[in-house]
Design a protein around this motif. Structure first.
Motif, PDB file in Angstrom:
ATOM      1  N   UNK A  89       1.187  92.363  46.151  1.00  0.00           N
ATOM      2  CA  UNK A  89       2.054  92.647  45.011  1.00  0.00           C
ATOM      3  C   UNK A  89       1.191  92.975  43.798  1.00  0.00           C
ATOM      4  N   UNK A  90       1.823  93.532  42.773  1.00  0.00           N
ATOM      5  CA  UNK A  90       1.107  93.796  41.539  1.00  0.00           C
ATOM      6  C   UNK A  90       0.544  92.520  40.939  1.00  0.00           C
ATOM      7  N   UNK A  91       1.304  91.427  41.077  1.00  0.00           N
ATOM      8  CA  UNK A  91       0.824  90.153  40.558  1.00  0.00           C
ATOM      9  C   UNK A  91      -0.444  89.694  41.252  1.00  0.00           C
ATOM     10  N   UNK A  92      -0.498  89.839  42.576  1.00  0.00           N
ATOM     11  CA  UNK A  92      -1.694  89.447  43.319  1.00  0.00           C
ATOM     12  C   UNK A  92      -2.897  90.288  42.897  1.00  0.00           C
ATOM     13  N   UNK A  93      -2.703  91.589  42.752  1.00  0.00           N
ATOM     14  CA  UNK A  93      -3.803  92.470  42.363  1.00  0.00           C
ATOM     15  C   UNK A  93      -4.310  92.107  40.969  1.00  0.00           C
ATOM     16  N   UNK A  94      -3.390  91.839  40.058  1.00  0.00           N
ATOM     17  CA  UNK A  94      -3.794  91.490  38.698  1.00  0.00           C
ATOM     18  C   UNK A  94      -4.543  90.160  38.662  1.00  0.00           C
ATOM     19  N   UNK A  95      -4.137  89.213  39.484  1.00  0.00           N
ATOM     20  CA  UNK A  95      -4.842  87.932  39.560  1.00  0.00           C
ATOM     21  C   UNK A  95      -6.226  88.109  40.163  1.00  0.00           C
ATOM     22  N   UNK A  96      -6.349  89.024  41.122  1.00  0.00           N
ATOM     23  CA  UNK A  96      -7.671  89.331  41.665  1.00  0.00           C
ATOM     24  C   UNK A  96      -8.562  89.934  40.580  1.00  0.00           C
ATOM     25  N   UNK A  97      -7.983  90.782  39.745  1.00  0.00           N
ATOM     26  CA  UNK A  97      -8.743  91.398  38.650  1.00  0.00           C
ATOM     27  C   UNK A  97      -9.245  90.345  37.663  1.00  0.00           C
ATOM     28  N   UNK A 317       1.045 102.670  37.193  1.00  0.00           N
ATOM     29  CA  UNK A 317       0.699 101.958  35.971  1.00  0.00           C
ATOM     30  C   UNK A 317       0.990 100.471  36.024  1.00  0.00           C
ATOM     31  N   UNK A 318       1.081  99.919  37.228  1.00  0.00           N
ATOM     32  CA  UNK A 318       1.421  98.506  37.395  1.00  0.00           C
ATOM     33  C   UNK A 318       0.193  97.609  37.369  1.00  0.00           C
ATOM     34  N   UNK A 319      -0.981  98.170  37.659  1.00  0.00           N
ATOM     35  CA  UNK A 319      -2.244  97.433  37.577  1.00  0.00           C
ATOM     36  C   UNK A 319      -3.288  98.352  36.956  1.00  0.00           C
ATOM     37  N   UNK A 320      -4.396  97.786  36.529  1.00  0.00           N
ATOM     38  CA  UNK A 320      -5.432  98.562  35.850  1.00  0.00           C
ATOM     39  C   UNK A 320      -6.125  99.535  36.805  1.00  0.00           C
ATOM     40  N   UNK A 321      -6.466 100.704  36.273  1.00  0.00           N
ATOM     41  CA  UNK A 321      -7.174 101.711  37.065  1.00  0.00           C
ATOM     42  C   UNK A 321      -8.577 101.263  37.450  1.00  0.00           C
ATOM     43  N   UNK A 322      -9.123 100.304  36.713  1.00  0.00           N
ATOM     44  CA  UNK A 322     -10.502  99.866  36.953  1.00  0.00           C
ATOM     45  C   UNK A 322     -10.643  98.954  38.170  1.00  0.00           C
ATOM     46  N   UNK A 323      -9.516  98.479  38.712  1.00  0.00           N
ATOM     47  CA  UNK A 323      -9.568  97.555  39.850  1.00  0.00           C
ATOM     48  C   UNK A 323      -9.979  98.313  41.106  1.00  0.00           C
ATOM     49  N   UNK A 325     -11.346  98.019  45.440  1.00  0.00           N
ATOM     50  CA  UNK A 325     -11.153  97.211  46.652  1.00  0.00           C
ATOM     51  C   UNK A 325     -12.054  95.977  46.638  1.00  0.00           C
ATOM     52  N   UNK A 326     -13.245  96.102  46.101  1.00  0.00           N
ATOM     53  CA  UNK A 326     -14.128  94.942  46.023  1.00  0.00           C
ATOM     54  C   UNK A 326     -13.552  93.859  45.127  1.00  0.00           C
ATOM     55  N   UNK A 327     -12.777  94.265  44.128  1.00  0.00           N
ATOM     56  CA  UNK A 327     -12.108  93.300  43.257  1.00  0.00           C
ATOM     57  C   UNK A 327     -11.045  92.532  44.030  1.00  0.00           C
ATOM     58  N   UNK A 328     -10.312  93.242  44.875  1.00  0.00           N
ATOM     59  CA  UNK A 328      -9.155  92.670  45.565  1.00  0.00           C
ATOM     60  C   UNK A 328      -9.509  91.966  46.856  1.00  0.00           C
ATOM     61  N   UNK A 329     -10.459  92.504  47.609  1.00  0.00           N
ATOM     62  CA  UNK A 329     -10.709  92.065  48.984  1.00  0.00           C
ATOM     63  C   UNK A 329     -12.117  91.502  49.130  1.00  0.00           C
ATOM     64  N   UNK A 330     -12.220  90.359  49.806  1.00  0.00           N
ATOM     65  CA  UNK A 330     -13.510  89.875  50.315  1.00  0.00           C
ATOM     66  C   UNK A 330     -13.551  90.247  51.789  1.00  0.00           C
ATOM     67  N   UNK A 331     -14.326  91.278  52.163  1.00  0.00           N
ATOM     68  CA  UNK A 331     -14.302  91.782  53.533  1.00  0.00           C
ATOM     69  C   UNK A 331     -15.244  91.047  54.471  1.00  0.00           C
TER      70      UNK A 331
END
Length: 337
Positions: A89-97, A317-323, A325-331
């Motif tokens: 969700x957008x919330x999860x992505x923003x929290x990852x950021x 426009x729901x999350x920042x363009x600067x985010x 995959x490395x921000x969101x995911x630990x692979x």
């Protein structure tokens, strides 16, 4: 990190989940709270708990149940839950950021040949001629919140069909079901264990499959706090290994049907402890069986799908363009597809 094809990954990880879990003795009785929805798609966690896989890994698990994805992401960030399984969700992505959450694995995926999420419309809309997604122009499409997986799916469907829909946030799945039945909203997309019983009642109608618009969609992911991902490696590996064992059992019993009819019956009874608990077993069984979508072996993650989701959230426009995959995911924890 090594990247595999889907077929290679599934075969490799099916074997890997039987390997002993390193560090387990040091985790004896480690208390964890796991976030979940009362959906068949969360069955891997339920199986791992009921069959003692978490306990064998040294994890003392309690469940905390939610009714939408974004509040679960907030619970991970606040420490009210340690691990969770739900849609991006957008919330999860923003929290990852913000450095508060990380996706560490994959769970339910759309897969060719496996019945998946359905596109539904109200009876009123259906009777008015909305019999395919191409007729959704100008209709109200239900979502829990802006930036939810329902928003992502609905937008992708609308884009593919060249139509405009009005997204209507109703916060909870139960509220959406009520609004769809009463005709207050026109359309929705949801997992089959909910979609098929609703359609069977005649109150709503199935007009399409999400997989036609989002093939190989990584529907749900496994995620945790960034602190757990970075600093609690043995605990996180133990959780994922137990979760993967639960997924293997579930897939064998209800997706691939290789475990036999007795195993399938046992699996439905286990899931019924958590899903459709307000119904008797005979009433709940068809919905649970119909909801059996693939849970990725070894919690492998489809990063192509995750990237597409991230791209969409950014385009809206729901999350920042600067985010990234490395921000969101630990692979580093699972194989990727």
């Amino acid at each position: 990190m090594t990247t595999f094809t889907r077929r290679h990954t599934l075969g490799l990880m099916a074997g890997a989940t039987t390997m002993p879990m390193l560090g387990t003795p040091a985790l004896a009785n480690t208390k964890l709270t796991v976030g979940a929805l009362r959906f068949t798609s969360h069955a891997a966690s339920f199986v791992a708990f009921e069959r003692g896989y978490f306990a064998e890994a040294g994890l003392d698990v309690d469940f905390r149940f939610f009714e939408a994805a974004q509040p679960m992401a907030v619970a991970i960030a606040s420490g009210d839950a340690d691990y969770a399984v739900t849609a991006i969700s957008g919330g999860l992505i923003s929290l990852a950021e913000k450095g508060a959450a990380k996706v560490i694995g994959g769970a339910v995926s759309e897969e060719p040949g496996i019945d998946g999420q359905k596109i539904l419309v109200s009876d009123a809309a259906f009777q008015a001629g909305v019999t395919s997604p191409a007729e959704l122009d100008g209709k109200k499409f239900a979502v829990t919140q802006a930036g939810s997986s329902f928003h992502y799916m609905g937008s992708k469907i609308a884009q593919a069909e060249g139509v405009e829909v009005a997204f209507t946030p109703l916060q909870k799945v139960g509220a959406i079901i009520g609004a769809l039945k009463s005709g207050q909203v026109d359309a929705w997309s949801i997992v089959p264990h909910i979609a098929k019983p609703l359609a069977g009642s005649g109150a709503v109608h199935i007009i399409g499959d999400v997989a036609d618009y989002l093939p190989d969609y990584q529907v749900t992911t496994v995620f945790t706090s960034a602190a757990n991902a970075a600093n609690e490696r043995a605990q996180t590996e133990a959780f994922l290994a137990a979760f993967a064992r639960g997924a293997d059992d579930f897939n064998a019993a209800l997706v691939d049907r290789t475990a036999g009819e007795d195993a399938a019956e046992d699996m439905v009874k286990l899931i019924h402890k958590y899903v459709y608990t307000d119904r008797d077993y005979d009433s709940a069984k068809p919905g649970i069986v119909n909801g059996a979508m693939r849970i990725n072996a070894g919690a492998a993650l489809n990063t192509t799908s995750v990237q597409d989701q991230l791209d969409w959230f950014q385009s809206e426009g729901l999350v920042k363009d600067s985010i990234t995959m490395d921000t969101l995911v630990d692979p580093s924890y699972v194989a990727t597809m």
